[in-house]
Write a protein that holds these residues in place. Structure first.
Motif, PDB file in Angstrom:
ATOM      1  N   HIS A 140       0.515  -1.459   0.031  1.00 49.91           N
ATOM      2  CA  HIS A 140      -0.071   0.076  -0.288  1.00 49.91           C
ATOM      3  C   HIS A 140       1.176   0.908   0.391  1.00 49.91           C
ATOM      4  N   TYR A 141       1.668   0.927  -0.117  1.00 53.19           N
ATOM      5  CA  TYR A 141       3.146   2.467   0.112  1.00 53.19           C
ATOM      6  C   TYR A 141       2.553   3.172  -1.236  1.00 53.19           C
ATOM      7  N   GLU A 142       2.509   3.280  -2.255  1.00 50.47           N
ATOM      8  CA  GLU A 142       2.373   3.984  -3.078  1.00 50.47           C
ATOM      9  C   GLU A 142       0.919   4.384  -2.932  1.00 50.47           C
ATOM     10  N   ALA A 143      -0.373   3.681  -2.654  1.00 57.39           N
ATOM     11  CA  ALA A 143      -1.367   3.653  -2.951  1.00 57.39           C
ATOM     12  C   ALA A 143      -1.814   5.214  -1.772  1.00 57.39           C
ATOM     13  N   LEU A 144      -1.368   4.733  -0.647  1.00 57.89           N
ATOM     14  CA  LEU A 144      -1.145   5.596   0.886  1.00 57.89           C
ATOM     15  C   LEU A 144      -0.908   6.992   1.065  1.00 57.89           C
ATOM     16  N   LEU A 145       0.488   7.167  -0.551  1.00 57.34           N
ATOM     17  CA  LEU A 145       0.460   8.262  -0.680  1.00 57.34           C
ATOM     18  C   LEU A 145      -0.071   8.686  -1.696  1.00 57.34           C
ATOM     19  N   GLU A 146      -0.603   8.369  -2.256  1.00 66.37           N
ATOM     20  CA  GLU A 146      -1.520   9.353  -3.431  1.00 66.37           C
ATOM     21  C   GLU A 146      -2.718   9.656  -2.975  1.00 66.37           C
ATOM     22  N   ASN A 147      -3.232   8.978  -2.112  1.00 65.10           N
ATOM     23  CA  ASN A 147      -4.895   8.543  -2.118  1.00 65.10           C
ATOM     24  C   ASN A 147      -5.435   8.221  -0.237  1.00 65.10           C
ATOM     25  N   PRO A 148      -4.583   8.717   0.852  1.00 67.46           N
ATOM     26  CA  PRO A 148      -4.872   8.346   1.808  1.00 67.46           C
ATOM     27  C   PRO A 148      -6.191   8.130   2.662  1.00 67.46           C
ATOM     28  N   GLY A 149      -7.532   8.997   1.957  1.00 74.37           N
ATOM     29  CA  GLY A 149      -8.316   8.950   2.237  1.00 74.37           C
ATOM     30  C   GLY A 149      -8.931   8.362   3.943  1.00 74.37           C
ATOM     31  N   ASN A 150      -9.467   7.815   4.542  1.00 78.23           N
ATOM     32  CA  ASN A 150      -9.655   7.883   5.593  1.00 78.23           C
ATOM     33  C   ASN A 150      -8.645   7.680   6.514  1.00 78.23           C
ATOM     34  N   VAL A 151      -7.243   6.881   6.267  1.00 77.58           N
ATOM     35  CA  VAL A 151      -6.910   6.815   7.212  1.00 77.58           C
ATOM     36  C   VAL A 151      -5.926   7.495   7.771  1.00 77.58           C
ATOM     37  N   GLU A 152      -6.371   8.163   9.187  1.00 79.89           N
ATOM     38  CA  GLU A 152      -5.369   9.256   9.910  1.00 79.89           C
ATOM     39  C   GLU A 152      -4.259   8.769  10.467  1.00 79.89           C
ATOM     40  N   TRP A 153      -3.573   7.518  10.520  1.00 84.77           N
ATOM     41  CA  TRP A 153      -2.099   7.442  11.021  1.00 84.77           C
ATOM     42  C   TRP A 153      -2.010   5.940  10.800  1.00 84.77           C
ATOM     43  N   LEU A 154      -0.772   5.166  10.675  1.00 88.18           N
ATOM     44  CA  LEU A 154       0.306   4.672  10.258  1.00 88.18           C
ATOM     45  C   LEU A 154       0.704   3.650  11.340  1.00 88.18           C
ATOM     46  N   GLU A 155       0.771   2.640  11.483  1.00 87.33           N
ATOM     47  CA  GLU A 155       1.228   1.325  12.437  1.00 87.33           C
ATOM     48  C   GLU A 155       2.490   1.123  11.830  1.00 87.33           C
ATOM     49  N   ILE A 156       3.781   0.866  11.981  1.00 93.58           N
ATOM     50  CA  ILE A 156       5.087   0.462  11.746  1.00 93.58           C
ATOM     51  C   ILE A 156       5.293  -1.169  11.883  1.00 93.58           C
ATOM     52  N   VAL A 157       5.531  -1.760  11.086  1.00 90.81           N
ATOM     53  CA  VAL A 157       6.604  -2.609  11.741  1.00 90.81           C
ATOM     54  C   VAL A 157       8.005  -2.800  12.279  1.00 90.81           C
TER      55      VAL A 157
ATOM     56  N   ARG B 111       6.259   9.459   7.603  1.00 91.98           N
ATOM     57  CA  ARG B 111       6.600  10.312   8.367  1.00 91.98           C
ATOM     58  C   ARG B 111       5.951  12.189   8.443  1.00 91.98           C
ATOM     59  N   GLU B 112       6.425  12.251   6.917  1.00 91.20           N
ATOM     60  CA  GLU B 112       5.849  14.005   6.891  1.00 91.20           C
ATOM     61  C   GLU B 112       4.320  13.914   6.979  1.00 91.20           C
ATOM     62  N   ARG B 113       3.676  12.873   6.481  1.00 91.77           N
ATOM     63  CA  ARG B 113       2.152  12.788   6.074  1.00 91.77           C
ATOM     64  C   ARG B 113       1.257  12.606   7.182  1.00 91.77           C
ATOM     65  N   PHE B 114       2.201  11.182   8.055  1.00 91.82           N
ATOM     66  CA  PHE B 114       1.274  10.753   8.905  1.00 91.82           C
ATOM     67  C   PHE B 114       1.659  10.637  10.023  1.00 91.82           C
ATOM     68  N   PRO B 115       0.926  10.685  11.557  1.00 88.34           N
ATOM     69  CA  PRO B 115       1.553  10.194  12.713  1.00 88.34           C
ATOM     70  C   PRO B 115       1.972   9.125  12.815  1.00 88.34           C
ATOM     71  N   LEU B 116       3.047   8.310  13.101  1.00 89.19           N
ATOM     72  CA  LEU B 116       3.547   7.087  12.717  1.00 89.19           C
ATOM     73  C   LEU B 116       3.447   6.218  14.560  1.00 89.19           C
ATOM     74  N   VAL B 117       3.017   5.040  14.680  1.00 91.34           N
ATOM     75  CA  VAL B 117       3.462   4.615  16.187  1.00 91.34           C
ATOM     76  C   VAL B 117       4.263   3.246  15.454  1.00 91.34           C
ATOM     77  N   MET B 118       5.355   2.957  16.422  1.00 93.75           N
ATOM     78  CA  MET B 118       6.435   1.493  16.405  1.00 93.75           C
ATOM     79  C   MET B 118       5.302   0.497  16.950  1.00 93.75           C
ATOM     80  N   HIS B 119       5.316  -0.537  16.332  1.00 89.40           N
ATOM     81  CA  HIS B 119       4.828  -1.699  16.453  1.00 89.40           C
ATOM     82  C   HIS B 119       6.185  -3.290  16.320  1.00 89.40           C
ATOM     83  N   GLY B 120       6.722  -3.690  17.604  1.00 90.64           N
ATOM     84  CA  GLY B 120       7.971  -4.911  17.727  1.00 90.64           C
ATOM     85  C   GLY B 120       6.784  -5.985  17.742  1.00 90.64           C
ATOM     86  N   VAL B 121       8.346  -6.826  17.413  1.00 89.80           N
ATOM     87  CA  VAL B 121       7.879  -8.149  17.921  1.00 89.80           C
ATOM     88  C   VAL B 121       9.056  -8.931  17.840  1.00 89.80           C
ATOM     89  N   SER B 122       9.815  -8.410  18.790  1.00 88.82           N
ATOM     90  CA  SER B 122      11.277  -9.055  19.246  1.00 88.82           C
ATOM     91  C   SER B 122      11.936  -8.739  20.224  1.00 88.82           C
TER      92      SER B 122
END
Length: 283
Positions: free
Chosen positions: A23-40, A59-70
């Protein structure tokens, strides 16, 4: 809603998605109702390169949160200070709204099982986890969120319920909770406990984030796969969570069989529609 008010100091972000390459390109082109992103978190711990370049654009477009698995917060192995240093470095670089991982263990004696393994819910395990969470928070210089995991076995030694254990960790370590609604449903089905009792046992002031996801029916158990649409029973439980906890940052995880972005955006809209009347009542 739980009698304890929602008093944590982290911000409310609205409705977001887990960031996936599809979804990288789609989110940058048309995020629509997506207000924030969680990264692994682990996907971006190598300095430089294309992953970090993409991340800086988000990072320039969305608030980010970090979600780890390790983090393997429940393991008896020593904390991995090299991993925590890299995690802290990424956090300094992208300035996430918060950092989370799982209430589990992922390996022991240096062997990584590449899975999120449940803990025995004993006083000994509780003291061990609380001490490690405090040390991790000191290293990172911030509170972390811990997520409940799906499970398929339980330990005969357990003295507490899962929700009592999670609540006690959060209170004693002064950390926050990432409440995975799908995982509660999956584990409740697999172990025969009440998902509503689980919700009632979690202090509202500690709940910072919700996860929503899909699962599949195995021969005897529900399997947490994150590869399918959210089912009605999980949506129903989400409504009960909003009723108890109020306005909590909510996001959808999809890790496999990833659909077009528009399908996940439609699920986000459904979450908003379900929550809206309850939030109006609570206002």
């Amino acid at each position: 809603m739980n009698s304890e008010s929602h008093t944590n100091q982290l911000p409310y972000l609205g409705y977001g998605l887990g960031l996936r390459v599809d979804h990288y390109e789609a989110l940058l082109e048309n995020p629509g109702n997506v207000e924030w992103l969680e990264i692994v978190s682990e996907n971006y711990l190598i300095p430089g390169g294309r992953p970090l370049a993409w991340l800086e654009r988000f990072r320039e477009r969305f608030p980010l949160v970090m979600h780890g698995v390790s983090m393997s917060i429940g393991s008896t192995d020593p904390l991995d200070h090299g991993y925590l240093a890299r995690l802290a470095g990424l956090a300094r670089h992208i300035e996430p709204m918060w950092v989370s991982d799982h209430l589990c263990w992922t390996g022991v004696q240096g062997v990584n099982l590449h899975d999120l393994m449940p803990l025995p819910y004993t006083e000994e395990a509780l003291a061990h986890v609380v001490d490690r969470v405090r040390r991790v928070q000191d290293i990172l210089g911030r509170r972390i969120l811990l997520e409940n995991v799906s499970s398929y076995i339980s330990f005969a030694q357990s003295q507490l319920t899962e929700w009592q254990f999670l609540a006690a960790v959060a209170e004693r370590a002064d950390c926050m909770i990432l409440l995975d609604i799908n995982n509660i449903h999956v584990s409740a089905y697999n172990h025969g406990f009440s998902a509503l009792d689980y919700l009632d046992g979690i202090p509202a002031a500690r709940v910072q984030q919700f996860h929503l996801a899909g699962h599949e029916h195995g021969e005897r158990l529900l399997i947490d796969t994150h590869d399918a649409p959210i089912v009605d029973s999980v949506w129903d439980l989400y409504v009960e969570a909003v009723r108890r906890y109020g306005r909590v940052s909510t996001m959808i995880e999809r890790d496999d069989h990833i659909p077009p972005l528009t399908e996940l955006q439609a699920e986000l809209d459904h979450a908003r529609r379900l929550a809206a009347p309850l939030l109006r009542e609570a206002a």
